[in-house]
Design an enzyme around this catalytic site. Structure first.
Site, mmCIF file in Angstrom:
data_model
loop_
_atom_site.group_PDB
_atom_site.id
_atom_site.type_symbol
_atom_site.label_atom_id
_atom_site.label_comp_id
_atom_site.label_asym_id
_atom_site.label_seq_id
_atom_site.Cartn_x
_atom_site.Cartn_y
_atom_site.Cartn_z
ATOM 1 N N ASP A 15 0.879 -1.178 0.000
ATOM 2 C CA ASP A 15 0.000 0.000 0.000
ATOM 3 C C ASP A 15 0.913 1.224 0.000
ATOM 4 O O ASP A 15 2.131 1.095 0.169
ATOM 5 C CB ASP A 15 -0.874 -0.014 1.274
ATOM 6 N N CYS A 78 -4.451 -1.580 -1.851
ATOM 7 C CA CYS A 78 -4.615 -0.139 -2.045
ATOM 8 C C CYS A 78 -5.558 0.034 -3.231
ATOM 9 O O CYS A 78 -5.265 -0.449 -4.337
ATOM 10 C CB CYS A 78 -3.247 0.460 -2.361
ATOM 11 N N HIS A 191 -7.176 2.712 4.056
ATOM 12 C CA HIS A 191 -6.902 3.394 5.337
ATOM 13 C C HIS A 191 -8.182 3.525 6.185
ATOM 14 O O HIS A 191 -8.117 3.539 7.409
ATOM 15 C CB HIS A 191 -6.359 4.804 5.084
HETATM 16 N N1 DGL Z 1 -4.785 3.268 0.983
HETATM 17 C C1 DGL Z 1 -4.927 3.824 -0.325
HETATM 18 C C2 DGL Z 1 -6.184 3.301 -0.999
HETATM 19 O O1 DGL Z 1 -6.704 2.267 -0.637
HETATM 20 C C3 DGL Z 1 -4.883 5.301 -0.526
HETATM 21 C C4 DGL Z 1 -4.029 6.173 0.319
HETATM 22 C C5 DGL Z 1 -3.288 7.224 -0.458
HETATM 23 O O2 DGL Z 1 -3.885 8.170 -1.014
HETATM 24 O O3 DGL Z 1 -2.067 7.078 -0.517
HETATM 25 O O4 DGL Z 1 -6.671 3.899 -1.924
#
Ligand code: DGL
Length: 282
Positions: A15, A78, A191
């Site tokens: 991620d 992510c 997140h």
């Molecule tokens: N954790 C990421 C997601 O699932 C996004 C976080 C970021 O913008 O870096 O999209």
């Protein structure tokens, strides 16, 4: 010729930061025998406002790094990196099983009673083809209310799960949706499941939150079974972490978010966008 048995090798998860730990948590629960390598690209966080080409380049190199460390399957934990890179990753590494993420609009459309659903995700996720495609396929009869929650990823990276600033960001995102009558909210960024308690405090108990991590963990199991890659024995050294920023800071947030620790190693981006291990370890 006997084929090599890869079942004892780890699963690689990545991620932009600590968000993918919400997916790691579900995978640990679903697959307790599996060893895990987790990489958080905190030198480049947030991915959300970056270009698709940039996120794609980071994702390719991180995948290469995790495969070099012995990963037998890659989980792109992510939504933003999945939107920007998953298609290309599958093309570039055709022998590697990948599990990616897409906003859980389908289960939301199936469960909403009001026909109104909130989706929280990053700008790159909302502008990607993957999102357009899930909306077209599954949410034609549902009204979607979206927010990018500016600043929320940074708050979670800092472990500030219950800070007034975090509260204010969520209030600003959720109130307009609640006024429209949403009864379901999709966590379209890995997140965000870490602030579900705060989201519930704002929405009240009648609004349903959807965290896709358990479904991602089940898909990981499915691919491991299919490839005969499930680890049959318990793993004595279950987790290793890498960050492209500060291992000590990563370790502190890790124990706050998961209540678990593990060795955290530093990786460094070179100017030619290759990723290397450095000796700093925490
Ligand atoms: N954790 C990421 C997601 O699932 C996004 C976080 C970021 O913008 O870096 O999209």
């Amino acid at each position: 010729m006997a084929s090599i048995n890869h079942s004892h090798q780890p699963i690689g998860i990545f991620d932009s930061g600590v968000g993918g730990l919400s997916v790691l948590r579900a995978i640990r629960h679903e697959l307790p025998n599996e060893a895990i390598l987790y990489l958080g690209d905190q030198a480049h966080i947030p991915y959300g406002p970056r270009t698709k080409a940039q996120i794609r380049d980071f994702s390719i190199e991180i995948t290469r790094f995790l495969l070099d460390q012995g990963a037998k399957l890659i989980v792109v934990a992510c939504n933003t990196a999945s939107a920007a890179a998953l298609h290309d990753l599958r093309g570039l590494f055709p022998d590697v099983p990948f599990v990616g993420m897409e906003p859980a609009v389908k289960p939301a459309a199936e469960t909403t009673q009001t026909g109104k659903v909130g989706v929280l995700a990053t700008p790159t996720t909302f502008t990607g083809d993957l999102y357009t495609s899930v909306v077209e396929r599954f949410a034609r009869d549902v009204s979607l209310y979206t927010s990018t929650c500016p600043g929320l990823v940074e708050q979670i990276e800092a472990g500030a799960l219950d800070a007034p600033e975090t509260h204010a960001i969520l209030e600003a995102a959720l109130h307009p949706m609640l006024e429209e009558g949403i009864d379901t909210i999709v966590m379209g960024c890995t997140h965000y499941p870490f602030v579900i308690p705060l989201i519930r405090a704002i929405t009240g108990p009648d609004v349903h939150t959807i965290d896709p991590a358990p479904a991602v963990a089940r898909q990981t199991r499915h691919l491991l079974e299919q490839g005969k890659l499930l680890n049959p024995a318990e793993n004595p050294d279950p987790m290793r972490f890498f960050t492209s920023a500060d291992p000590e800071n990563f370790s502190a947030v890790l124990s706050k978010l998961l209540g678990e620790t593990g060795p955290v190693e530093k990786v460094t981006w070179e100017e030619d966008l290759t990723l290397h291990k450095t000796t700093t370890k925490y």
